[in-house]
Write an enzyme that holds these catalytic residues in place. Structure first.
Site, PDB file in Angstrom:
ATOM      1  N   THR A 140      56.981 151.494  14.535  1.00  0.00           N
ATOM      2  CA  THR A 140      56.451 150.177  14.917  1.00  0.00           C
ATOM      3  C   THR A 140      56.969 149.875  16.537  1.00  0.00           C
ATOM      4  OG1 THR A 140      55.817 149.276  12.813  1.00  0.00           O
ATOM      5  CG2 THR A 140      56.054 147.671  14.556  1.00  0.00           C
ATOM      6  N   HIS A 166      47.261 150.683  15.697  1.00  0.00           N
ATOM      7  CA  HIS A 166      47.408 150.259  14.052  1.00  0.00           C
ATOM      8  C   HIS A 166      47.004 151.281  13.263  1.00  0.00           C
ATOM      9  CE1 HIS A 166      47.373 147.889  10.591  1.00  0.00           C
ATOM     10  NE2 HIS A 166      46.272 148.550  10.446  1.00  0.00           N
TER      11      HIS A 166
END
Length: 149
Positions: free
Chosen positions: A91, A115
């Site tokens: 992330t 994402h």
């Protein structure tokens, strides 16, 4: 065959990385079965990120996702959820390995390009949230015999 939801976030669209990202998934042998460029409504963004609604960054994340178009996609392939997560990287782009999408293009946690669903059940939920059944295509890729036993 397993499916996953992938979204190129506003920073990836604005930086014109759509072709590069789609190309990585195609070169891996995954099959694109749905894709649309769209500006996300606040309602959809809040539903998508509802698991994070108690986090201090939630409203900023929702505002960011709604700030500019995204590319929403459904990809199909063997073990695609776990493999796509490896391709995407950590992330935090500073912790993402070189060669991953975030490692190569991400700038910060809040601007990390992409994402990807984190589990099969999450993928099913996200696909149904972003796409109608008739928007997801069933088709046979001619390269399948070369990829799958």
């Amino acid at each position: 065959m397993e499916r996953t939801f992938i979204m190129i976030k506003p920073d990836g669209v604005q930086r014109q990385l759509i072709g590069e990202i789609v190309g990585r998934f195609e070169k891996k042998g995954f099959k694109l079965v749905a894709m649309k460029v769209m500006t996300v409504s606040q309602e959809l963004a809040e539903k998508h990120y509802e698991a994070l609604n108690d986090k201090p960054f939630f409203s900023g994340l929702v505002n960011f996702i709604c700030s500019s178009p995204v590319v929403a996609m459904v990809w199909e392939g063997n073990s695609i959820v776990s493999t796509s997560r490896q391709m995407i990287g950590a992330t935090d782009p500073h912790a993402a390995a070189p060669g991953t999408i975030r490692g190569d293009y991400g700038v910060s946690v809040g601007r990390n390009i992409i994402h990807g669903s984190d589990a099969i059940e999450t993928a099913k939920r996200e696909i149904s949230l972003w796409f109608k059944d008739e928007e997801v295509n069933e088709w046979d890729a001619t390269l399948n015999p070369w990829l799958y036993e």
